[in-house]
Design an enzyme around this catalytic site. Structure first.
Site, short mmCIF file in Angstrom:
data_model
loop_
_atom_site.label_atom_id
_atom_site.label_comp_id
_atom_site.label_asym_id
_atom_site.label_seq_id
_atom_site.Cartn_x
_atom_site.Cartn_y
_atom_site.Cartn_z
N ARG A 1 0.85 -1.19 0.00
CA ARG A 1 0.00 0.00 0.00
C ARG A 1 0.89 1.23 0.00
NH1 ARG A 1 -3.39 -2.93 -1.47
NH2 ARG A 1 -5.42 -3.38 -0.56
N GLU B 1 -3.56 7.36 -4.25
CA GLU B 1 -4.10 6.68 -5.43
C GLU B 1 -5.53 7.12 -5.73
OE1 GLU B 1 -2.27 2.67 -4.74
OE2 GLU B 1 -3.93 2.13 -6.06
N HIS C 1 -1.19 -0.29 -9.95
CA HIS C 1 -1.75 -1.22 -8.97
C HIS C 1 -2.27 -2.52 -9.63
CE1 HIS C 1 -3.70 -1.30 -4.71
NE2 HIS C 1 -3.35 -2.51 -5.09
C1 DGY Z 1 -5.29 -6.41 -2.64
O1 DGY Z 1 -5.96 -7.43 -2.84
O2 DGY Z 1 -5.21 -5.90 -1.53
C2 DGY Z 1 -4.56 -5.84 -3.81
O3 DGY Z 1 -4.02 -4.60 -3.53
C3 DGY Z 1 -5.42 -5.79 -5.04
O4 DGY Z 1 -5.70 -7.06 -5.43
#
Ligand code: DGY
Length: 318
Positions: A236, A265, A283
């Site tokens: 993240r 984002e 992402h």
């Molecule tokens: C998640 O699943 O947390 C990813 O960032 C997206 O698939």
């Protein structure tokens, strides 16, 4: 019973839910559902399948009347106030394990792209600058015998470690708990965050986002990274403070960064966009056909279980 899916997902989700006789409402546009529409459509839903781009906060939860399950279409659940949902007897589920390989693969792709300057090299060639082989052209970093520091050695961190070890990288990791699996099989060593930052040639982030990991890498500790380090983040964006990261990339202290996630984002810091020594992806960590279908299937199965009075398969517990 009614299930709201906040964006078009692989077909399997709708199929499973319809086969069970549920009415499925899908936000068909390929853009995030407007907040007002989200609140309106979820008000009387028995289950909601949201995306990581939907904020499932107190306001959203208070607006629900019948919802029994929020089945997040992601492994990360920092978009959901899980405690509050649970306090209202709403179960929250996520999609662990099935996206581990896809994300670990993408992490390796970023490590290789950064260390071997793939994106810079492609740009150089497309711009007509390649005029013949040169001994010093676009030199990168060899992986063998270098140290990879994994921040967060859970499922994705461990799979990354396994792959990296195949390239001859030595593995160290920072985590709350000891990870005997990779210590035994890969000789990985648990170290403090400060030590990891000081000695790693490559740093890869795999920890979830929560209060403790927000800006885990910040202006104070980023200064201590080794000159020439590569930093990769497929977890993240908010885990790294982007301002000092950009400064250190600009000065060349950090050799390169490979980012799949960003602090704000989908807005990307303009300064980051202008840097030559970054590989920036939109992402796509879990974006393989196989993985995204399995994620849809798991969300639907969690909903089916809970709405038929059974236990969910992958409940989030906080
Ligand atoms: C998640 O699943 O947390 C990813 O960032 C997206 O698939």
């Amino acid at each position: 019973m009614e299930v709201l899916i906040t964006r078009k997902l692989p077909e399997i989700a709708e199929k499973i839910l319809q086969q069970k006789g549920f009415k499925v409402l899908v936000h068909k546009k390929d853009s995030p559902i407007e907040r007002s529409e989200l609140l309106k459509k979820s008000k009387y839903a028995d289950a909601v399948i949201p995306l990581l781009t939907d904020s499932i906060d107190k306001e959203f939860i208070d607006n629900l009347n019948k919802c029994k399950i929020i089945a997040n279409y992601a492994v990360g659940y920092n978009n959901i106030d899980v405690k509050y949902a649970n306090s209202k007897n709403i179960i929250v589920t996520n999609t662990p394990e099935i996206l581990t390989d896809a994300t670990a693969d993408l992490t390796m792709a970023l490590i290789l792209s950064c260390t071997r300057r793939i994106v810079e090299s492609v740009k150089f060639l497309r711009e007509g600058k390649y005029l013949g082989w040169k001994p010093m052209l676009l030199m990168g970093m060899q992986l063998k015998s270098k140290t990879l520091g994994i921040i967060g050695a859970g499922r994705i961190g461990q799979e990354t470690a396994k792959r990296a070890s195949g390239f001859g990288l030595k593995i160290i990791y920072f985590d709350k708990i000891k990870r005997p699996e990779i210590e035994k099989s890969l000789g990985a060593k648990k170290v403090s965050l400060n030590r990891l930052l000081k000695v790693s040639d490559i740093i890869s982030i795999h920890t979830p986002l929560n209060e403790a990991t927000f800006h885990l890498l910040n202006k104070d500790n980023l200064k201590s990274v080794k000159r020439g380090v590569v930093i990769v983040n497929t977890a993240r964006g908010e885990i790294i403070d982007e301002i000092p990261l950009i400064q250190l990339l600009k000065s060349g202290h950090i050799f390169s960064a490979g980012l799949d996630v960003y602090e704000n984002e989908p807005k990307i810091n303009k300064k980051l966009l202008r840097l030559p020594n970054v590989v920036l992806l939109p992402h796509i960590g879990s974006a393989t056909i196989e993985t995204r279908s399995k994620m849809a299937e798991l969300c639907a199965k969690n909903v089916v279980n809970v709405l038929s009075g059974k236990k969910p398969l992958t409940e989030v517990t906080v």
